[in-house]
Design a protein around this motif. Structure first.
Motif, mmCIF file in Angstrom:
data_model
loop_
_atom_site.group_PDB
_atom_site.id
_atom_site.type_symbol
_atom_site.label_atom_id
_atom_site.label_comp_id
_atom_site.label_asym_id
_atom_site.label_seq_id
_atom_site.Cartn_x
_atom_site.Cartn_y
_atom_site.Cartn_z
ATOM 1 N N ARG A 40 0.760 -1.244 0.059
ATOM 2 C CA ARG A 40 -0.127 0.061 -0.024
ATOM 3 C C ARG A 40 0.779 1.187 0.067
ATOM 4 N N ALA A 41 2.086 1.220 0.619
ATOM 5 C CA ALA A 41 2.817 2.526 0.871
ATOM 6 C C ALA A 41 3.879 2.718 -0.274
ATOM 7 N N LEU A 70 6.727 6.838 11.892
ATOM 8 C CA LEU A 70 5.462 7.045 12.650
ATOM 9 C C LEU A 70 4.032 7.170 12.150
ATOM 10 N N ASN A 71 4.083 7.453 10.782
ATOM 11 C CA ASN A 71 2.914 7.802 10.311
ATOM 12 C C ASN A 71 2.500 6.426 9.562
ATOM 13 N N PHE A 72 3.184 5.616 9.035
ATOM 14 C CA PHE A 72 3.116 4.389 8.536
ATOM 15 C C PHE A 72 3.627 3.184 8.885
ATOM 16 N N SER A 73 5.019 3.072 8.922
ATOM 17 C CA SER A 73 5.550 1.644 9.366
ATOM 18 C C SER A 73 4.995 1.436 10.580
ATOM 19 N N VAL A 74 5.521 1.972 11.799
ATOM 20 C CA VAL A 74 5.122 1.783 13.205
ATOM 21 C C VAL A 74 3.608 1.743 13.351
ATOM 22 N N PHE A 75 2.878 2.638 12.776
ATOM 23 C CA PHE A 75 1.514 2.742 12.972
ATOM 24 C C PHE A 75 0.792 1.679 12.578
ATOM 25 N N ALA A 181 9.587 6.530 2.368
ATOM 26 C CA ALA A 181 10.197 5.842 3.725
ATOM 27 C C ALA A 181 9.511 4.694 4.350
ATOM 28 N N GLY A 182 8.154 5.094 4.396
ATOM 29 C CA GLY A 182 7.483 4.166 5.198
ATOM 30 C C GLY A 182 7.515 2.591 4.769
ATOM 31 N N GLY A 183 7.232 2.643 3.253
ATOM 32 C CA GLY A 183 7.201 1.432 2.748
ATOM 33 C C GLY A 183 8.662 0.751 2.587
ATOM 34 N N VAL A 184 9.785 1.468 2.675
ATOM 35 C CA VAL A 184 11.214 0.802 2.500
ATOM 36 C C VAL A 184 11.172 0.205 3.934
ATOM 37 N N LEU A 185 10.791 0.913 5.132
ATOM 38 C CA LEU A 185 10.866 0.197 6.373
ATOM 39 C C LEU A 185 10.005 -0.917 6.615
ATOM 40 N N LEU A 186 8.997 -0.921 5.857
ATOM 41 C CA LEU A 186 8.145 -2.165 5.923
ATOM 42 C C LEU A 186 8.416 -3.171 5.076
ATOM 43 N N LEU A 187 9.274 -2.969 4.231
ATOM 44 C CA LEU A 187 9.579 -4.054 3.454
ATOM 45 C C LEU A 187 10.382 -5.393 3.941
ATOM 46 N N PRO A 188 11.617 -5.075 4.648
ATOM 47 C CA PRO A 188 12.231 -6.251 5.179
ATOM 48 C C PRO A 188 11.559 -6.902 6.403
ATOM 49 N N ALA A 216 -3.986 5.664 0.087
ATOM 50 C CA ALA A 216 -2.854 6.235 0.804
ATOM 51 C C ALA A 216 -2.042 7.384 0.013
ATOM 52 N N ALA A 217 -1.859 7.262 -1.287
ATOM 53 C CA ALA A 217 -1.474 8.458 -2.031
ATOM 54 C C ALA A 217 -2.245 9.544 -1.935
ATOM 55 N N LEU A 218 -3.540 9.467 -2.706
ATOM 56 C CA LEU A 218 -4.408 10.795 -2.549
ATOM 57 C C LEU A 218 -4.772 11.350 -1.147
ATOM 58 N N THR A 219 -5.319 10.143 -0.472
ATOM 59 C CA THR A 219 -5.770 10.646 0.924
ATOM 60 C C THR A 219 -4.494 11.088 1.671
ATOM 61 N N TYR A 220 -3.612 10.765 1.837
ATOM 62 C CA TYR A 220 -2.542 11.300 2.857
ATOM 63 C C TYR A 220 -1.932 12.765 2.204
ATOM 64 N N VAL A 221 -2.029 12.889 0.790
ATOM 65 C CA VAL A 221 -1.877 14.366 0.182
ATOM 66 C C VAL A 221 -2.836 15.230 0.816
ATOM 67 N N ILE A 222 -4.061 14.887 0.937
ATOM 68 C CA ILE A 222 -5.023 15.428 1.440
ATOM 69 C C ILE A 222 -4.897 15.834 2.985
ATOM 70 N N TRP A 223 -4.377 14.619 3.560
ATOM 71 C CA TRP A 223 -4.181 14.765 5.227
ATOM 72 C C TRP A 223 -3.374 15.585 5.506
#
Length: 299
Positions: A40-41, A70-75, A181-188, A216-223
């Motif tokens: 997703r990320a 904070l906003n993606f990987s850990v959350f 960044a969040g996707g890279v951290l989630l990958l491994p 993800a892309a659209l909504t977080y740009v808005i967020w």
């Protein structure tokens, strides 16, 4: 754009996030939460990076990865742990503490005042979400409870720091850095913790595409645009709309019953969101991106 228009636009993001449960249930293979979160990320972040063609510079590399975590990987990782170890209603109710945590963190990190009515609105929102999603057999698993609380705290800190660390760039660029960044951290983590996905069906691909491009892309740009223009407490209170959307979609698409308690919860949630906006509107001052000048990336 007026403040009311900014509020309405920002509210679109959590309303869309409420569709995640239905899409995951109907369109995705079950049992791969971290892999789905990564898919997703990361692709969405890379697509946005290709669109903006601007990488972080200097301190913004570190900040992008901190915010991405904070906003993606850990959350997302902790959210899925809570969802697997707790009934969905308990996990959602724990996540609803986020606006209250944002109020406290905004005081500590941004110097924002703590207003009594804003705290009351946050508490009312938690109660409304509980009525929406808690069932009579809600059980408490200590690990699940801890994961739910820390996931909410992670997103709350990410929201406040996203306001404090505002680069003089578009929300599209800021989102692309964090998603990637969040996707890279989630990958491994996904590769090590979960088996390989089964062969993807057309429905699976459409589901991932929706969660990545829209959810993800659209909504977080808005967020993140909303965070830059509005107070963090105002933006976080809009997150109460997500479980409302989830319950309504479950009723409409999954034939789930809508009880009197749930309808009461919806009214309370909407009232809490209104009260939060009302409290902040009375004290609002023109906002400038915090730290934009001093934190500008070198060119």
């Amino acid at each position: 754009m007026s403040r009311s228009a900014d509020l309405l636009l920002t509210a679109v993001a959590p309303a869309i996030w409420g569709s995640t449960y239905v899409v995951t249930t109907l369109m995705l293979p079950q049992g791969y939460p971290l892999t789905v979160a990564m898919l997703r990320a990361l692709p969405a972040g890379i697509l946005l990076l290709l669109a903006v063609r601007q990488l972080p510079q200097g301190i913004w590399w570190l900040r992008a990865f901190v915010l991405g975590a904070l906003n993606f990987s850990v959350f997302w990782a902790l959210l899925f742990v809570a969802a697997y170890r707790l009934p969905g209603g308990v996990a959602a109710t724990l996540g609803a503490i986020q606006p209250l945590v944002v109020i406290l963190l905004a005081r500590a990190l941004l110097g924002s005042p703590v207003r009594g009515l804003a705290v009351l609105a946050a508490l009312a929102g938690i109660g409304g979400v509980a009525l929406l999603v808690l069932g009579p057999k809600a059980a408490l698993d200590p690990v699940g409870v801890a994961a739910g609380l820390f996931s909410a705290a992670s997103m709350a800190l990410g929201t406040v720091l996203s306001r404090r660390w505002q680069p003089p760039l578009s929300a599209l660029t800021f989102t692309s850095w964090q998603l990637t960044a969040g996707g890279v951290l989630l990958l491994p983590v996904a590769l090590l913790a979960e088996p390989a996905l089964p062969p993807a069906t057309t429905l699976n691909v459409l589901g991932i595409a929706y969660l990545g491009l829209i959810g993800a892309a659209l909504t977080y740009v808005i967020w993140f645009r909303g965070i830059a223009r509005l107070e963090p407490a105002v933006v976080s209170s809009l997150g109460f709309l997500s479980p409302v959307t989830a319950v309504l979609l479950g009723w409409a698409l999954l034939d789930q019953r809508l009880s009197a308690a749930q309808m009461t919860g919806m009214v309370i949630v909407v009232g809490s969101v209104w009260l939060s906006q009302h409290v902040q509107r009375r004290a609002v001052r023109p906002l400038q991106p915090v730290g934009a000048a001093k934190d500008a990336p070198s060119t």
